[in-house]
Design an enzyme around this catalytic site. Structure first.
Site, short mmCIF file in Angstrom:
data_model
loop_
_atom_site.label_atom_id
_atom_site.label_comp_id
_atom_site.label_asym_id
_atom_site.label_seq_id
_atom_site.Cartn_x
_atom_site.Cartn_y
_atom_site.Cartn_z
N HIS A 2 3.69 -0.29 -0.01
CA HIS A 2 4.07 0.87 -0.80
C HIS A 2 4.39 2.03 0.13
O HIS A 2 3.64 2.28 1.07
CB HIS A 2 2.93 1.29 -1.73
CG HIS A 2 2.73 0.34 -2.87
ND1 HIS A 2 1.54 0.28 -3.55
CD2 HIS A 2 3.55 -0.55 -3.45
CE1 HIS A 2 1.64 -0.63 -4.50
NE2 HIS A 2 2.86 -1.15 -4.46
N GLU A 26 -5.24 3.49 -4.07
CA GLU A 26 -5.10 2.93 -2.73
C GLU A 26 -5.07 4.07 -1.71
O GLU A 26 -5.08 5.24 -2.08
CB GLU A 26 -3.87 2.04 -2.64
CG GLU A 26 -2.58 2.72 -3.05
CD GLU A 26 -1.42 1.74 -3.30
OE1 GLU A 26 -1.65 0.65 -3.86
OE2 GLU A 26 -0.30 2.08 -2.94
#
Lengths: 410, 298
Positions: free
Chosen positions: B255, B217
């Site tokens: 996150h 990511e």
């Protein structure tokens, strides 16, 4: 700001969390950690500004609008008054300037057209500057260490300095177990060309490092650190970012959070443990897990749609959470459709389906809803959705779901 | 073979009596994993579900049961201490599931683990699964919170920062009839114990792993670093996916590690680097498995 720092110092992986504080709050932290900064006081009314100026007892003051945005000096108030930072030479004019700022909306290059309402101003001693330096401490993700960044080119757009004269930016990494060493400070002072003020700058740096560590900062940036004509060293304008994960052990910093400065949808989401970030598109999404949530936004875009938000409901997806999420999503007037994507690994998809139906009933569901469930007990979950009598479109894969919602809002 | 864990791995669980730890300890036992000990200070001498002995310290648990891997489910404020206790007790594989650990804590843990024999996976991760050979992959080793039944024993290694996105990839593979050697969730935090590259190296050396899916990511350069390593050293076909193409810069996307800071950690830049390094990049998350199979020649 952190993103400039990150982009142009090649500390791409710098961590910075969303929580910001006001300048006057930064000043409070500086005072607590003995980081020298000019004397100042916050004021919420013109009268308080007058009193603050009187209390300071100096000749020259600066009156600064307190908003979470840079570019204040060049900003313009919606009432036509120019500049969010003004130099004045009497308590009377401090009061006058404050009256033109307080309760007014300041627009700067960082606020967007809507601007920010000024609720407080800071009245501070104005210092005569002989030299401006740049100083920041941030967490470096690659080395897993704090890094100190300094430059002789203080007071400038630091991103511009990094672009045009990268050699003027110096970095010093600090071993987190050993802490900042005296030799490192001497080295930085030498490289900054400091002589008579090296000791003072060193003290400021040690204090700032202690503040950075003790307050669980992810970034603190002072631009500029000034050296006055009397050879005093002061931290002038500071920006802080704190690690959200560590706020539980800093109630005094949590208390500095100014929710008025944040997106109200995000504030509401946080109350239900939802991880929400508002965007500009028209397809809202509700997903479990951050990675899957990002990927869901991506696939909407891939099929020609435009995501309205990032929303991670976490590991579960309770009825209460889904209902709260629906309300937040539906509060966004741009939203024309909703995509729910849940991978119910451990959770029972049927329970999720029941939660979705309950939330849809409670909120009335005025717009198209596509639901993609996968995982544990998925067949029953889909059957429950189908039997609900609600206008819910079921999808099998992420691609299927994205195509269906994009078609529905077109 | 598999990497890091197999059906014989003896697992202990730190925080086994908390609601979260207990739930997943039960699920691991039901999956057939050898959960041999639990640790909760003050509850030593009790038994979890009448079977698994609970100890006050990790050291004692290791001594009595020979556990070599630990799953940590303790709350964030105590997680750094739990990791260091496991390392001190000589646990070879420490898997920290806990989400929300302060970055400063992990910074110190990371520095203290330099030179240690322990490997840390996570924190803020779903853990690892080496699927078993029974029905719905029963009999495997499950450390953490991943659903066991979506797996199937086979030859694809999966490494990812994200939990549910890993399940998505695993499920796609399983439905197409392709099993996994080991699935490793390395976690979404900015400072973690094991990165993509470490796991790629292990998969490359594992004879059972024939192909790899790497899911990344935005934020940081771990994926780019892994891709550059793979270009030089990895003999096995790899498919990649990078989440966060639509993420706005400067915002933390769930996150703590998922933030676009500079130009190099955008999804676009990472996809470009992966492609340049010979990794087949999936256009959408729906195509992670099929992209791998195409590259693999299946």
């Amino acid at each position: 700001m952190g993103d400039y720092l990150a982009a142009h110092f090649k500390c791409q992986s710098t961590i910075f969390a969303p929580m910001n504080i006001h300048e006057y709050q930064a000043k409070e932290l500086f005072d607590r950690f003995q980081v020298p900064s000019p004397k100042g006081k916050v004021a919420g009314t013109p009268k308080e500004a007058y009193d603050a100026a009187t209390w300071l007892g100096v000749k020259n003051f600066v009156v600064k609008a307190q908003v979470h945005a840079g570019g204040r000096g060049k900003g313009v108030f919606k009432n036509g008054f120019k500049g969010g930072v003004h130099l004045v030479d009497s308590a009377d004019s401090a009061r006058d300037i404050a009256s033109k700022m307080l309760g007014e909306v300041l627009v700067t290059k960082q606020t967007g057209d809507e601007g920010r309402l000024v609720r407080k101003v800071m009245v501070a001693e104005s210092v005569s500057i002989s030299k401006e330096l740049y100083l920041a401490i941030l967490m470096d993700r690659e080395s897993c260490q704090p890094v100190i960044v300094v430059s002789t080119e203080g007071g400038m757009d630091i991103e511009e300095v990094a672009e045009k004269t990268p050699e003027k930016i110096l970095r010093e990494y600090v071993n987190p177990l050993a802490g900042l060493q005296a030799y490192q400070v001497r080295k930085l002072c030498e490289n900054l060309g400091l002589q008579t003020t090296a000791r003072q700058f060193g003290r400021l740096l040690h204090s700032l490092y202690k503040l950075f560590i003790d307050c669980d900062c992810s970034m603190v940036e002072i631009n500029p650190v000034v050296i006055t004509t009397e050879d005093h060293v002061y931290a002038l304008d500071a920006k802080f970012n704190f690690d959200d994960n560590a706020l539980y052990r800093h109630p005094e910093i949590s208390a500095m959070r100014d929710k008025e400065e944040e997106d109200p949808r995000e504030v509401a989401a946080a109350e239900y443990d939802l991880n929400y970030i508002g965007l500009d598109g028209n397809i809202a999404c509700l997903v479990n897990g951050a990675g899957l949530a990002m990927a869901t936004m991506d696939i909407i875009k891939h099929y020609g749609g435009d995501p309205a938000n990032f929303l991670d409901v976490g590991g579960g997806a309770s009825k209460e959470q889904v209902t709260a999420a629906f309300k937040i999503i539906l509060g966004d007037p741009n939203v024309k459709g909703i995509l729910i994507n849940i991978f119910g690994g451990i959770m029972d998809c049927n329970i999720i389906a029941e939660g979705v139906i309950a939330a849809a009933k409670e909120t009335g569901l005025p717009i198209p809803l596509v639901v993609r469930l996968e995982g544990n007990n998925v067949e029953l979950g889909k059957a429950t959705l189908a039997a609900s009598g609600l206008n819910i479109v079921s999808a099998d894969t992420m691609a299927d779901a994205a195509q269906k919602i994009v078609a529905a809002v077109a | 073979m598999s990497i890091l864990i197999d059906e014989n791995t003896k697992v202990l669980i730190q925080g086994i009596t908390g609601a979260f730890g207990a739930r997943h300890a039960s699920l691991s036992l039901a999956y057939g994993t050898q959960v041999v000990a639990g640790v909760t200070p003050g509850k030593g001498g009790q038994k979890f579900e009448n079977v698994v002995p609970i100890f006050d310290t990790v050291g004692h648990a290791v001594q009595e049961t020979g556990a070599t891997a630990s799953a940590i489910f303790v709350p964030p404020a105590f997680a750094a201490d739990a990791i260091l206790e496991a390392a001190d007790a000589g646990v070879e594989l420490i898997v920290c599931i806990t989400e929300g650990i302060p970055v400063m804590d992990m910074m110190r843990v990371k520095a203290m683990l330099v030179g240690s024999k322990s490997r840390l996976i996570g924190p803020n991760c779903p853990g690892l699964v080496t699927p078993g050979r029974g029905e719905k992959s029963h009999g495997g080793c499950r450390i953490g919170i991943a659903p066991g039944y979506i797996h199937k024993r086979g030859n694809v290694g999966v490494v990812s920062r994200s939990g549910t996105l890993t399940y998505e990839a695993v499920w796609q593979l399983t439905q197409l009839g392709y099993g996994q050697s080991t699935c490793v969730g390395i976690g979404g935090d900015p400072i973690n114990g094991t990165n993509h590259r470490d796991v790629l190296e292990m998969f490359n050396n594992d004879p059972e792993t024939e192909a790899i899916i790497m899911i990344g990511e935005i934020g940081g350069n771990a994926e780019a670093d892994a891709a550059r390593w793979a270009q030089k050293h990895c003999k096995k076909p790899i498919a990649g996916f990078i989440a966060g193409a639509t993420a706005p810069p400067g915002r933390r996307m769930g996150h703590a590690g998922a933030i676009v800071g500079g130009e190099e950690d955008t999804a676009e830049a990472k996809k470009r680097i992966l492609t340049e390094c010979g990794i087949a990049v999936a256009e959408t998350p729906s195509e992670m498995a099929t992209t791998l199979l195409t590259r693999w020649g299946k």
